[in-house]
Structure formats: C-alpha cells, structure tokens
Design a protein around this motif. Structure first.
Motif, PDB file in Angstrom:
ATOM      1  N   TYR A 197       0.954  -1.087   0.143  1.00  0.00           N
ATOM      2  CA  TYR A 197      -0.030   0.044   0.045  1.00  0.00           C
ATOM      3  C   TYR A 197       0.954   1.444  -0.011  1.00  0.00           C
ATOM      4  N   TYR A 198       0.390   2.455  -0.477  1.00  0.00           N
ATOM      5  CA  TYR A 198       0.922   3.557  -0.430  1.00  0.00           C
ATOM      6  C   TYR A 198      -0.163   4.482  -0.598  1.00  0.00           C
ATOM      7  N   PHE A 199       0.101   6.063   0.066  1.00  0.00           N
ATOM      8  CA  PHE A 199      -0.753   6.958   0.101  1.00  0.00           C
ATOM      9  C   PHE A 199      -0.243   8.093   0.299  1.00  0.00           C
ATOM     10  N   ASN A 200      -0.612   9.126   0.109  1.00  0.00           N
ATOM     11  CA  ASN A 200      -0.339  10.813   0.196  1.00  0.00           C
ATOM     12  C   ASN A 200      -0.966  11.007   1.387  1.00  0.00           C
ATOM     13  N   PRO A 201      -0.488  11.520   2.401  1.00  0.00           N
ATOM     14  CA  PRO A 201      -1.151  11.740   3.650  1.00  0.00           C
ATOM     15  C   PRO A 201      -1.948  13.300   3.502  1.00  0.00           C
ATOM     16  N   THR A 202      -1.673  14.307   2.641  1.00  0.00           N
ATOM     17  CA  THR A 202      -2.114  15.487   2.508  1.00  0.00           C
ATOM     18  C   THR A 202      -3.419  15.282   1.724  1.00  0.00           C
ATOM     19  N   THR A 203      -3.807  14.075   0.961  1.00  0.00           N
ATOM     20  CA  THR A 203      -4.846  13.844   0.106  1.00  0.00           C
ATOM     21  C   THR A 203      -5.834  12.555   0.555  1.00  0.00           C
ATOM     22  N   ALA A 204      -5.164  11.754   1.417  1.00  0.00           N
ATOM     23  CA  ALA A 204      -5.982  10.710   1.674  1.00  0.00           C
ATOM     24  C   ALA A 204      -7.246  11.013   2.500  1.00  0.00           C
ATOM     25  N   THR A 205      -8.145  10.169   2.181  1.00  0.00           N
ATOM     26  CA  THR A 205      -9.516  10.115   2.906  1.00  0.00           C
ATOM     27  C   THR A 205      -9.954   9.281   3.781  1.00  0.00           C
ATOM     28  N   SER A 206      -9.187   8.180   3.457  1.00  0.00           N
ATOM     29  CA  SER A 206      -9.495   6.878   4.346  1.00  0.00           C
ATOM     30  C   SER A 206      -8.719   6.827   5.667  1.00  0.00           C
ATOM     31  N   GLY A 207      -9.549   6.691   6.608  1.00  0.00           N
ATOM     32  CA  GLY A 207      -8.868   6.741   8.068  1.00  0.00           C
ATOM     33  C   GLY A 207      -8.181   5.068   8.224  1.00  0.00           C
ATOM     34  N   TRP A 208      -8.900   4.182   7.477  1.00  0.00           N
ATOM     35  CA  TRP A 208      -8.079   2.778   7.555  1.00  0.00           C
ATOM     36  C   TRP A 208      -6.938   2.718   7.077  1.00  0.00           C
ATOM     37  N   ILE A 209      -6.505   3.621   6.094  1.00  0.00           N
ATOM     38  CA  ILE A 209      -4.986   3.406   5.440  1.00  0.00           C
ATOM     39  C   ILE A 209      -4.095   3.774   6.561  1.00  0.00           C
ATOM     40  N   TRP A 210      -4.331   4.651   7.534  1.00  0.00           N
ATOM     41  CA  TRP A 210      -3.338   4.969   8.453  1.00  0.00           C
ATOM     42  C   TRP A 210      -3.112   4.099   9.524  1.00  0.00           C
ATOM     43  N   SER A 211      -4.027   2.934   9.600  1.00  0.00           N
ATOM     44  CA  SER A 211      -3.813   1.865  10.283  1.00  0.00           C
ATOM     45  C   SER A 211      -2.802   0.850   9.807  1.00  0.00           C
ATOM     46  N   ARG A 212      -2.180   1.027   8.709  1.00  0.00           N
ATOM     47  CA  ARG A 212      -1.258  -0.028   8.021  1.00  0.00           C
ATOM     48  C   ARG A 212       0.051   0.356   8.613  1.00  0.00           C
ATOM     49  N   LEU A 214       3.713   1.319   8.784  1.00  0.00           N
ATOM     50  CA  LEU A 214       4.447   2.206   7.936  1.00  0.00           C
ATOM     51  C   LEU A 214       6.044   1.301   7.439  1.00  0.00           C
ATOM     52  N   ILE A 215       6.207   1.563   6.357  1.00  0.00           N
ATOM     53  CA  ILE A 215       7.555   0.838   5.935  1.00  0.00           C
ATOM     54  C   ILE A 215       8.736   1.813   5.658  1.00  0.00           C
ATOM     55  N   THR A 216       8.286   2.776   4.946  1.00  0.00           N
ATOM     56  CA  THR A 216       9.159   3.893   4.452  1.00  0.00           C
ATOM     57  C   THR A 216       8.339   5.257   3.998  1.00  0.00           C
ATOM     58  N   ILE A 217       9.044   6.089   3.732  1.00  0.00           N
ATOM     59  CA  ILE A 217       8.425   7.511   3.084  1.00  0.00           C
ATOM     60  C   ILE A 217       9.269   7.854   2.147  1.00  0.00           C
ATOM     61  N   ILE A 218       8.648   8.053   1.060  1.00  0.00           N
ATOM     62  CA  ILE A 218       9.494   8.533  -0.188  1.00  0.00           C
ATOM     63  C   ILE A 218       8.758   9.633  -0.900  1.00  0.00           C
ATOM     64  N   GLY A 219       9.330  10.938  -0.879  1.00  0.00           N
ATOM     65  CA  GLY A 219       8.587  12.016  -1.464  1.00  0.00           C
ATOM     66  C   GLY A 219       7.264  12.424  -0.562  1.00  0.00           C
ATOM     67  N   ASN A 220       6.231  12.413  -1.311  1.00  0.00           N
ATOM     68  CA  ASN A 220       4.895  12.505  -0.525  1.00  0.00           C
ATOM     69  C   ASN A 220       4.090  11.393  -0.313  1.00  0.00           C
ATOM     70  N   HIS A 221       4.789  10.278  -0.337  1.00  0.00           N
ATOM     71  CA  HIS A 221       4.125   8.924  -0.442  1.00  0.00           C
ATOM     72  C   HIS A 221       4.499   8.150   0.834  1.00  0.00           C
ATOM     73  N   ARG A 222       3.779   7.783   1.705  1.00  0.00           N
ATOM     74  CA  ARG A 222       3.914   6.752   2.670  1.00  0.00           C
ATOM     75  C   ARG A 222       3.697   5.377   2.269  1.00  0.00           C
ATOM     76  N   PHE A 223       4.590   4.457   2.432  1.00  0.00           N
ATOM     77  CA  PHE A 223       4.439   3.112   1.859  1.00  0.00           C
ATOM     78  C   PHE A 223       4.373   2.162   2.997  1.00  0.00           C
ATOM     79  N   CYS A 224       3.320   1.259   3.104  1.00  0.00           N
ATOM     80  CA  CYS A 224       3.019   0.522   4.107  1.00  0.00           C
ATOM     81  C   CYS A 224       2.613  -0.929   3.693  1.00  0.00           C
ATOM     82  N   ALA A 225       2.749  -1.826   4.742  1.00  0.00           N
ATOM     83  CA  ALA A 225       2.553  -3.302   4.763  1.00  0.00           C
ATOM     84  C   ALA A 225       1.144  -3.558   4.755  1.00  0.00           C
TER      85      ALA A 225
END
Length: 225
Positions: A197-212, A214-225
């Motif tokens: 999974y990956y998402f942009n924290p400034t545009t993400a609308t799903s609260g669920w994705i924040w529960s994943r 975190l593996i790493t952050i590259i640029g504006n994206h958070r990459f998750c398991a």
C-alpha cells in the motif's frame, strides 16, 4: 556397408557431443556475465541508465563502459557494501536489479510494461525517481500477494485500488521517467521495502489506510505493509 554405417553413427555421435559442448559453453558464459571497462552493448546501457537514475552517474548513456562508468560503478558498489572494483559481476548485477546473465530479466509483455508505466506516471508524476519505482513495486508486490489479483491488469483495474483510474490521470501522457521506473520495478528494484500500500497523507480520505504499518516514506508517499 557395415563399416560405412559405423562411420556414419560415429560421425553423428561426435556431432551431437560437439553441439552439447557448444551449448554448455554459451550457457556458462551467459551465467557468468561480467562487465568492465571496455565492455559495450545493451547491458552496459542498462547499467548506465540505472546508475544515472539513482544519482551515481552523470555521463552519457551510450552503452560504452568507459572510465566514467567505472567510477560510477565503484561509487555504487561502495555505497551498497560491495567490493568496489568497478567490475559489474553477479553480485553487482543483483544489486542493480539485473539477472546474472545481464539481460533485462523481465518476462512481462510490452503491454504490461506500458500499463505499469501509465499507472506510475499517473500516480507518481513529479515524485522522486525512487518513489516512482516504489509505486511500480507496490503493484508487483500485490501481484505476488494472495490477497490481490495475480496479474498486473487485475491489480490495476481492481475497483477502488488507484485514484488515477477515476480522476482522469490514467489517460494523461506517460512521463519518460515512468517508463524506466516500470522497467526497474520489473527487474526487481523495490525502494518500497515490500510494501503493498501507499498513500499521500495530505490527500488521503480513508482513515483505515493510516492503520497500515509504515515501511518507508519517499517524497509525498507513505509506503505500508
């Protein structure tokens, strides 16, 4: 007649053995592909492209292994804990995401490469190059994951999987960097660390994705398991 037949059989056997020897020699050479100063060809071009995209090389991508390429290889090797001898052998090829025979390593069709590049461009245009490769890697990681479809097309077109499929970005022109990023991802490069999974924290609308996790952050994206 008997002697002629024996000679014929013997000749066929020798020809068969010679063919096996030639094939073995070619296979051995392919398995032990090594590139150094003075080498040239498509594999050297791929090496230069990867090193240039990752900031190790600022010379021409011309497929000629010169002194500048040697210096870049040494820099890459030193950074990645390899013997810094300037020679691209099996260990360095692996670190570059290339197979040991120096080939492209990709068994995917051109259509799949284009599809992957289109999603990378739509989802990560303007992101650091490593972030673009990481987005491609996420798609490929999903292909291998039992919770997702087992093809690139299946992952890409899975309902609700990618924003670009509904906001029109998927149909925009594909950035050149996204095409190379797709090839690198297909060659095994994964800056995401295995993320699905990956998402942009400034545009993400799903609260669920924040529960994943975190593996790493590259640029504006958070990459998750």
């Amino acid at each position: 007649m008997c002697k002629d037949r024996k000679r014929l059989i013997l000749g066929l056997v020798l020809l068969f053995l010679a063919n096996i020897l030639i094939i073995t020699l070619f296979q051995t050479a392919a398995q032990a592909a090594t590139y150094r100063q003075g080498s040239s060809g498509p594999a050297v071009r791929t090496i230069q492209t990867k090193l240039k995209n990752w900031g190790y090389y600022d010379g021409a991508v011309d497929g000629i292994y010169g002194s500048a390429t040697t210096a870049a290889v040494k820099y890459f090797q030193k950074t990645n804990g390899l013997t810094a001898d300037g020679i691209v052998g099996p260990a360095t090829l692996k670190a570059l995401g290339m197979p040991s025979d120096g080939g492209s390593g990709s068994s995917y069709s051109s259509g799949e490469v284009d599809l992957l590049a289109r999603v990378i461009s739509a989802e990560a245009r303007g992101e650091p190059y490593s972030g673009q490769v990481a987005v491609g890697a996420v798609i490929l990681n999903r292909v291998e994951h039992p919770s997702f479809p087992s093809t690139i097309a299946g992952v890409v077109y899975q309902p609700g999987a990618f924003t670009c499929m509904v906001d029109g970005q998927f149909n925009e022109p594909v950035a050149d960097s996204a095409v190379q990023a797709a090839r690198d991802a297909l060659n095994g490069v994964d800056p995401s660390g295995g993320a699905i999974y990956y998402f942009n924290p400034t545009t993400a609308t799903s609260g669920w994705i924040w529960s994943r996790p975190l593996i790493t952050i590259i640029g504006n994206h958070r990459f998750c398991a």
